[in-house]
Design an enzyme around this catalytic site. Structure first.
Site, PDB file in Angstrom:
ATOM      1  CE  LYS A 197      91.379 -19.260  78.794  1.00  0.00           C
ATOM      2  NZ  LYS A 197      90.460 -20.377  79.065  1.00  0.00           N
TER       3      LYS A 197
ATOM      4  NE  ARG B 242      86.840 -16.721  82.793  1.00  0.00           N
ATOM      5  CZ  ARG B 242      87.377 -17.130  83.923  1.00  0.00           C
ATOM      6  NH1 ARG B 242      86.653 -17.117  85.051  1.00  0.00           N
ATOM      7  NH2 ARG B 242      88.621 -17.569  83.952  1.00  0.00           N
TER       8      ARG B 242
ATOM      9  NE  ARG C 260      87.539 -16.146  92.521  1.00  0.00           N
ATOM     10  CZ  ARG C 260      88.120 -16.257  93.698  1.00  0.00           C
ATOM     11  NH1 ARG C 260      89.398 -16.595  93.773  1.00  0.00           N
ATOM     12  NH2 ARG C 260      87.441 -16.054  94.815  1.00  0.00           N
TER      13      ARG C 260
ATOM     14  CG  ASN D 287      86.990 -19.265  79.829  1.00  0.00           C
ATOM     15  OD1 ASN D 287      88.086 -19.137  79.279  1.00  0.00           O
ATOM     16  ND2 ASN D 287      86.857 -19.748  81.054  1.00  0.00           N
TER      17      ASN D 287
ATOM     18  CG  HIS E  49      94.045 -18.309  83.340  1.00  0.00           C
ATOM     19  ND1 HIS E  49      93.651 -19.429  84.026  1.00  0.00           N
ATOM     20  CD2 HIS E  49      95.056 -17.750  84.070  1.00  0.00           C
ATOM     21  CE1 HIS E  49      94.390 -19.565  85.118  1.00  0.00           C
ATOM     22  NE2 HIS E  49      95.252 -18.562  85.161  1.00  0.00           N
TER      23      HIS E  49
END
Length: 370
Positions: free
Chosen positions: A236, A335, A315, A345, A348
């Site tokens: 991000k 994160r 993940r 965070n 994604h």
């Protein structure tokens, strides 16, 4: 109109300086492009905008603390109150003279053999004061490689750079060409504390400022991707300074990077991508604000071949959505290390196994064809 020359901008003198740029905004609804003169004050990060065609004030002087001097260079996209503005020209001679050297481009190619060091190389570049304006993973054909580097008279280099996927980086910094040459060091690794000394001759930079324009043609090549048995990671905007560390965290966890490209999304495309979260998470609008606040990097991630779902495996590496929780439950996750809050965070990642192909297709196929 030409503006009075302000105090020159430098890292040591940031007060009472005013600069002028021409920016463009594409209205996504009307499909029209509007041009504005943007005035920027370095002392308090204030912006004022004038509608060039209609010769009237568009935005009165207001502080925009998210816009920094380092964000202003030709080709950059800045976000001002949810509008993405592309910097296309300098607005006066003084701004051009000041920023042209301060915000010089150079092009760096991370060679195919160096993908294991990609994150470490990018981190070294960022820590040295460069801005990554663009990045892309692509495969050079023999003709492409010859067009980029044939003039150097190094047949081995031309053969090497078209031996597999490589990553191109458009970097911006003061005296960028010379600055990167110093950071890279001698190819034999004899210069201490350089990229070559630590990792070998893993990348090649522009030999001169005259070469940069031709080498930036790399970004016109098709982006490489696998589009099968992969998952998506978005680094991000708020984590841009940690891009190298995030990439290193991905490969260091046993995953492969099979596609990579920087993007700027407008609000309609961002809302479309995040649509599955609309009405589900209260942070939906803030998520859209964050991903449209500046450039970000999409990464296609493949598993190590050990079996299982790459979506579920990655993940775990990304960690819980809330960095505070991640720091307790998975302190080594991306994160936990680089996130600020549930919106900023750091990354994604694809949530559901069935969405892995959908999300990678969105960035590495649909947006490529748009």
């Amino acid at each position: 109109a030409q503006l009075a020359a302000p105090t020159p901008w430098s890292s040591a003198n940031m007060e009472d300086a005013r600069y002028s740029f021409v920016v463009e905004w594409l209205d996504p609804h009307a499909g029209l492009t509007f041009r504005y003169q943007l005035l920027y004050w370095t002392g308090d990060c204030s912006i004022e905008m004038y509608d060039i065609k209609n010769r009237r004030t568009f935005l009165k002087k207001v502080k925009v603390p998210t816009c920094k001097p380092a964000d202003l260079y030709i080709g950059a996209t800045i976000t001002v109150f949810s509008r993405q503005l592309k910097v296309v020209e300098y607005g006066d001679n003084f701004t051009e003279q000041t920023f042209q050297q301060q915000r010089q481009y150079t092009f760096v190619l991370v060679k195919p053999k160096a993908m294991a060091y990609l994150g470490k190389v990018v981190n070294a570049i960022l820590k040295s004061g460069f801005t990554v304006a663009k990045t892309k993973m692509a495969v050079l054909s023999a003709a492409d490689a010859s067009a980029l580097y044939g003039g150097r008279g190094d047949a081995a280099l031309v053969a090497e750079v078209c031996s597999g996927p490589s990553v191109g980086l458009a970097l911006v910094a003061e005296n960028a060409v010379e600055k990167f040459a110093d950071l890279m060091g001698d190819a034999d690794g004899s210069t201490p504390d350089t990229i070559a000394a630590h990792f070998g001759a893993v990348c090649v930079g522009s030999a001169s400022a005259d070469d940069v324009s031709n080498e930036l043609g790399f970004f016109g090549l098709p982006s490489v991707s696998r589009l099968a048995d992969t998952t998506l990671c978005l680094v991000k905007p708020s984590a841009a300074e940690h891009l190298g560390l995030v990439l290193d965290g991905i490969t260091g966890s046993g995953f492969q990077i099979t596609g990579l490209q920087s993007f700027n999304l407008d609000r309609p495309n961002a809302a479309e991508f995040y649509e599955v979260y609309k009405g589900v998470v209260p942070e939906f609008n803030m998520m859209v604000d964050e991903i449209t606040s500046g450039p970000f990097v999409a990464v296609e991630v493949a598993g190590s071949g050990s079996g299982g779902s790459v979506v579920e495996q990655f993940r775990e590496v990304a960690g819980p959505i809330d960095p505070e929780i991640a720091r307790v439950l998975r302190p080594d996750s991306l994160r936990a290390k680089f996130g600020f809050d549930k919106v900023r965070n750091a990354v994604h990642c694809t949530d559901l196994p069935e969405d892995g192909a959908l999300e990678t297709h969105y960035f590495f196929k649909i947006l490529q064809e748009a």
